[in-house]
Design a protein around this motif. Structure first.
Motif, PDB file in Angstrom:
ATOM      1  N   LEU A  86      -3.608   4.885  11.172  1.00 48.15           N
ATOM      2  CA  LEU A  86      -4.451   4.013  12.322  1.00 48.15           C
ATOM      3  C   LEU A  86      -5.969   3.991  11.761  1.00 48.15           C
ATOM      4  N   THR A  87      -6.455   5.090  11.217  1.00 51.90           N
ATOM      5  CA  THR A  87      -7.879   5.261  10.753  1.00 51.90           C
ATOM      6  C   THR A  87      -8.017   4.277   9.694  1.00 51.90           C
ATOM      7  N   LEU A  88      -6.812   4.040   8.800  1.00 54.38           N
ATOM      8  CA  LEU A  88      -7.027   3.263   7.502  1.00 54.38           C
ATOM      9  C   LEU A  88      -7.468   1.972   7.749  1.00 54.38           C
ATOM     10  N   VAL A  89      -6.967   1.269   8.859  1.00 52.14           N
ATOM     11  CA  VAL A  89      -7.335  -0.099   9.345  1.00 52.14           C
ATOM     12  C   VAL A  89      -8.675  -0.387   9.329  1.00 52.14           C
ATOM     13  N   PRO A  90      -9.764   0.415   9.737  1.00 49.81           N
ATOM     14  CA  PRO A  90     -11.036   0.077   9.595  1.00 49.81           C
ATOM     15  C   PRO A  90     -11.586   0.026   8.115  1.00 49.81           C
ATOM     16  N   VAL A  91     -10.925   1.009   7.266  1.00 46.58           N
ATOM     17  CA  VAL A  91     -11.153   1.446   5.943  1.00 46.58           C
ATOM     18  C   VAL A  91     -11.018   0.054   5.117  1.00 46.58           C
TER      19      VAL A  91
END
Length: 315
Positions: free
Chosen positions: A142-147
């Motif tokens: 999920l944290t890769l989405v803003p990346v």
């Protein structure tokens, strides 16, 4: 007593030494990035493969000096056969990442280059999944989405966007991530493990041998052109020498900072380094930036920080 070394003094000296290492790592990282940009774009030295070969030549020579003569780390031997073959594979990927990164600097400002480079965790997670079938927790993914979203936004708001430069930069970022995953797979057994300094000692000469024919074929007469440039402006030789030495210092300080702190600390410091590089490059090269582009980069950095935190908690 006079001259007595107290535990407090030792801690202070150790902290000062670590801070000095971090500053040297920041300076060399940002320095080689900015000098690459200056040479390949502003100065007009349009030979990124030859520049990469200069870097690898310096890394070959200085790695040997540091390990064999200065004994910064003990020398580790390499077994012929499978282990040497693995190092050759890593060298090919390493060459591809560095050459692609240098080519991208001809077409993209450093600020945008760093924004794309910040997506390394995304590619690392993708390659780790397909190559090792290793699943992370849903919160990590999920944290890769803003990346990724941040880079999409930054691309849309980048005044100096160039598609070829963008593809080269994405390729360089993906190759760096691929190398780190591949390295973990190929050199994972106890008998094959090499520290980063010894790995560079063996990879760099192989990289030079790989890059030499490519340079001669794709950048014909580059040595003659460089010598002709040197007759007009001797600074080019000093630029290339200093730039090549800096490329080695990046690897040396990277290893030393990791040794005296931790891999996680290095990752956090790396995120901050990218932001510093962006600010410094904008101040020096005065490349136009947009609010949209900076917001996109900020979102990417936030995503990388969240990714690091999620990975740490997931362990």
């Amino acid at each position: 007593m006079k001259g007595m070394i107290t535990p407090m003094t030792t801690v202070t000296n150790s902290r000062t030494f670590t801070i000095g290492l971090v500053m040297a790592w920041y300076s060399s990282n940002i320095g080689v990035l900015l000098l690459n940009k200056y040479l390949l774009s502003n100065y007009g030295f349009q030979y990124p493969i030859f520049l990469t070969m200069c870097h690898m030549t310096a890394c070959s020579l200085l790695s040997y000096v540091a390990i064999a003569w200065m004994r910064v780390v003990p020398m580790q031997s390499v077994k012929y056969g499978a282990q040497l073959g693995n190092i050759v594979i890593l060298s090919i990927v390493f060459c591809g990442s560095v050459v692609s990164g240098n080519v991208s600097l001809r077409y993209l400002p450093v600020s945008f280059n760093q924004a794309i480079g910040a997506t390394t965790p995304f590619f690392t997670a993708v390659f780790a999944y397909f190559m090792t079938v290793k699943m992370e927790s849903w919160i990590v993914y999920l944290t890769l989405v803003p990346v990724v979203t941040g880079v999409v936004i930054a691309s849309g708001g980048e005044p100096s966007f160039n598609m070829f430069g963008f593809i080269m930069c994405i390729s360089a970022t993906a190759a760096r991530a691929f190398k780190s995953v591949l390295q973990g797979i190929l050199l994972s057994s106890e008998g094959e493990k090499l520290n980063s300094m010894n790995l560079l000692l063996y990879m760099a000469p192989i990289a030079v041998l790989l890059l030499l024919p490519v340079t001669l074929y794709m950048e014909q007469n580059v040595i003659g052109i460089t010598l002709a440039l040197a007759r007009e402006d001797k600074k080019i030789i000093w630029y290339l020498l200093f730039n090549s030495v800096l490329a080695y210092v990046v690897n040396l300080t990277n290893f030393l900072v990791t040794k005296h702190t931790s891999a996680l600390t290095l990752q956090v410091l790396g995120n901050a380094k990218g932001a510093v590089a962006v600010v410094v490059s904008i101040m020096i090269f005065k490349n136009p930036v947009s609010v949209t582009g900076m917001l996109g980069y900020l979102l990417t950095v936030i995503g990388v920080v969240l990714y690091s935190e999620a990975k740490k908690r997931n362990k």
